[in-house]
Write a protein that holds these residues in place. Structure first.
Motif, mmCIF file in Angstrom:
data_model
loop_
_atom_site.group_PDB
_atom_site.id
_atom_site.type_symbol
_atom_site.label_atom_id
_atom_site.label_comp_id
_atom_site.label_asym_id
_atom_site.label_seq_id
_atom_site.Cartn_x
_atom_site.Cartn_y
_atom_site.Cartn_z
ATOM 1 N N ARG A 1 2.490 22.931 4.660
ATOM 2 C CA ARG A 1 1.351 22.320 5.363
ATOM 3 C C ARG A 1 1.224 20.846 4.989
ATOM 4 N NH1 ARG A 1 -1.245 27.356 4.171
ATOM 5 N NH2 ARG A 1 -2.217 26.418 2.326
ATOM 6 N N TYR A 2 1.382 20.569 3.720
ATOM 7 C CA TYR A 2 1.288 19.184 3.251
ATOM 8 C C TYR A 2 2.375 18.316 3.880
ATOM 9 C CZ TYR A 2 2.108 15.207 0.142
ATOM 10 O OH TYR A 2 2.345 13.954 -0.354
ATOM 11 N N LEU A 3 3.620 18.803 3.888
ATOM 12 C CA LEU A 3 4.733 18.019 4.422
ATOM 13 C C LEU A 3 4.595 17.804 5.922
ATOM 14 C CD1 LEU A 3 7.783 19.440 2.421
ATOM 15 C CD2 LEU A 3 6.603 17.251 2.099
ATOM 16 N N GLU B 1 7.544 12.598 -5.826
ATOM 17 C CA GLU B 1 6.889 13.908 -5.792
ATOM 18 C C GLU B 1 5.847 13.994 -4.683
ATOM 19 O OE1 GLU B 1 5.523 15.494 -9.437
ATOM 20 O OE2 GLU B 1 7.461 15.284 -10.448
ATOM 21 N N GLU B 2 5.453 12.853 -4.115
ATOM 22 C CA GLU B 2 4.577 12.885 -2.944
ATOM 23 C C GLU B 2 5.344 13.349 -1.711
ATOM 24 O OE1 GLU B 2 1.246 9.529 -3.134
ATOM 25 O OE2 GLU B 2 3.251 8.698 -3.430
ATOM 26 N N GLU B 3 6.634 13.093 -1.672
ATOM 27 C CA GLU B 3 7.435 13.451 -0.511
ATOM 28 C C GLU B 3 8.261 14.711 -0.747
ATOM 29 O OE1 GLU B 3 9.477 10.291 1.370
ATOM 30 O OE2 GLU B 3 7.646 9.085 1.535
ATOM 31 N N VAL B 4 8.483 15.059 -2.007
ATOM 32 C CA VAL B 4 9.191 16.297 -2.345
ATOM 33 C C VAL B 4 8.368 17.019 -3.415
ATOM 34 C CG1 VAL B 4 11.402 17.341 -2.996
ATOM 35 C CG2 VAL B 4 11.363 15.070 -1.938
ATOM 36 N N PRO B 5 7.202 17.584 -3.026
ATOM 37 C CA PRO B 5 6.325 18.221 -4.016
ATOM 38 C C PRO B 5 6.933 19.512 -4.559
ATOM 39 C CG PRO B 5 5.497 18.598 -1.804
ATOM 40 C CD PRO B 5 6.641 17.635 -1.667
ATOM 41 N N SER C 1 0.860 -1.181 0.000
ATOM 42 C CA SER C 1 0.000 0.000 0.000
ATOM 43 C C SER C 1 0.896 1.230 0.000
ATOM 44 C CB SER C 1 -0.900 -0.003 1.246
ATOM 45 O OG SER C 1 -1.600 1.213 1.380
ATOM 46 N N ASP C 2 0.305 2.406 -0.235
ATOM 47 C CA ASP C 2 1.101 3.625 -0.078
ATOM 48 C C ASP C 2 1.066 4.132 1.367
ATOM 49 O OD1 ASP C 2 -1.445 4.729 0.079
ATOM 50 O OD2 ASP C 2 -1.341 5.705 -1.877
ATOM 51 N N PHE C 3 0.199 3.552 2.200
ATOM 52 C CA PHE C 3 0.117 3.868 3.633
ATOM 53 C C PHE C 3 -0.017 5.371 3.865
ATOM 54 C CE2 PHE C 3 1.932 -0.357 3.659
ATOM 55 C CZ PHE C 3 1.292 -0.961 4.730
ATOM 56 N N LEU C 4 -0.823 6.017 3.050
ATOM 57 C CA LEU C 4 -1.107 7.434 3.246
ATOM 58 C C LEU C 4 -2.338 7.642 4.124
ATOM 59 C CD1 LEU C 4 -0.292 8.837 -0.295
ATOM 60 C CD2 LEU C 4 1.034 9.108 1.803
ATOM 61 N N LEU D 1 2.166 14.952 6.216
ATOM 62 C CA LEU D 1 2.800 13.705 5.785
ATOM 63 C C LEU D 1 3.759 13.196 6.849
ATOM 64 C CD1 LEU D 1 3.243 11.608 3.529
ATOM 65 C CD2 LEU D 1 5.075 13.081 2.655
ATOM 66 N N LYS D 2 4.526 14.108 7.450
ATOM 67 C CA LYS D 2 5.464 13.712 8.504
ATOM 68 C C LYS D 2 4.719 13.135 9.692
ATOM 69 C CE LYS D 2 9.123 15.522 11.505
ATOM 70 N NZ LYS D 2 9.877 16.722 11.940
ATOM 71 N N GLU D 3 3.608 13.765 10.082
ATOM 72 C CA GLU D 3 2.810 13.253 11.203
ATOM 73 C C GLU D 3 2.279 11.855 10.888
ATOM 74 O OE1 GLU D 3 -0.157 16.227 11.661
ATOM 75 O OE2 GLU D 3 1.143 17.621 12.769
ATOM 76 N N ASN D 4 1.799 11.665 9.671
ATOM 77 C CA ASN D 4 1.291 10.355 9.244
ATOM 78 C C ASN D 4 2.378 9.296 9.330
ATOM 79 O OD1 ASN D 4 -0.714 8.571 7.529
ATOM 80 N ND2 ASN D 4 1.234 8.518 6.420
#
Length: 275
Positions: free
Chosen positions: A234-236, A202-206, A176-179, A239-242
């Protein structure tokens, strides 16, 4: 068969029969695999065998005894919805298919039983436990051709179903992508679980996009917005919290994981699990 899928399968088979030669799947588990019994902890027992879930319920430490296994049950479970629909040419779904195919060929080469299970919003599909290339390649084709756009998977329902399906303790790969949050604690009680995280870089370095129209892959809704540095920050943060919660969950339930990006050579990442 789709030409690109056939090329993917040929590449995967070549990598397994060359690069993975000698890296036995059985190295992923310890002294044994088939569950024998639970018994109360005694002085001198290996504390790594303690079943903390059962121990907490009973108020004193218990350990799991295992039989030495003769044949490994390898299960690859793919959790798929529109979050995989990211990157040029649907790259995440293709990489998931490649990883599943490599694991299937590796199990077959090692003469282990392989089971492929695939979940989408609309259906679930499972191969019979098999050592035949035909079933592995059919599973590969199912993953490659699955329609995921505008779909949302109920991960909890899929996990419950998977737990009921798998009667034999297994080496269980979750793809999975575990998002989104997934609670794998139930599966980890019975199986050795390995999480394979599929991501696009690009999901981690948009990148900054400026004025843009974004389309939500799960429900198709569109939004006009400005995607600049503040949006990226805000996105990063989210993502970091997730990913921090994910890492804590894996550590608590002794779940190993590997992250594979769409531009990675998947087999080189998987080799690290076999050594």
């Amino acid at each position: 068969m789709h030409t690109a899928l056939k090329a993917l399968q040929l590449k995967a088979r070549h990598q397994v029969y060359t690069l993975l030669s000698g890296h036995n799947l059985s190295k992923l588990h310890g002294e044994g695999y088939d569950f024998s019994e639970l018994r109360e902890y005694q002085v001198g027992d290996d504390i790594r065998k303690i079943n903390w879930t059962i121990s907490a319920k009973l108020g004193r430490p218990y350990i799991k005894e295992l039989h030495a296994n003769r044949e490994l049950s390898v299960v690859v479970a793919a959790f798929m919805d529109a979050s995989l629909y990211f990157g040029s040419g649907n790259a995440k779904q293709k990489k998931l298919t490649e990883v599943a195919t490599i694991l299937g060929y590796a199990a077959q080469q090692n003469n282990d039983l392989f089971t492929g299970v695939h979940y989408t919003q609309k259906q679930s599909h499972a191969t019979p436990p098999t050592k035949q290339l035909y079933h592995i390649e059919q599973f590969s084709q199912t993953l490659y051709s699955a329609s995921v756009l505008n779909t949302t998977l109920d991960h909890n329902a899929a996990i419950q179903d998977l737990f009921k399906r798998l009667h034999k303790p297994s080496l269980l790969f979750i793809l999975s992508d575990f998002l989104e949050e997934m609670d794998l604690s139930l599966l980890s009680q019975k199986h050795e679980v390995i999480a394979v995280i599929l991501r696009d870089r690009e999901e981690e370095v948009p990148k900054k996009l400026g004025e843009v129209t974004l389309s939500h892959p799960q429900d198709g809704k569109k939004m006009d917005t400005y995607f600049g540095q503040r949006s990226i920050e805000r996105y990063l943060t989210k993502l970091k919290e997730n990913d921090e919660r994910l890492g804590e969950h894996f550590a608590h339930y002794d779940i190993r994981s590997v992250k594979i990006f769409t531009d990675d050579e998947a087999v080189s990442k998987l080799v690290g699990l076999f050594v």
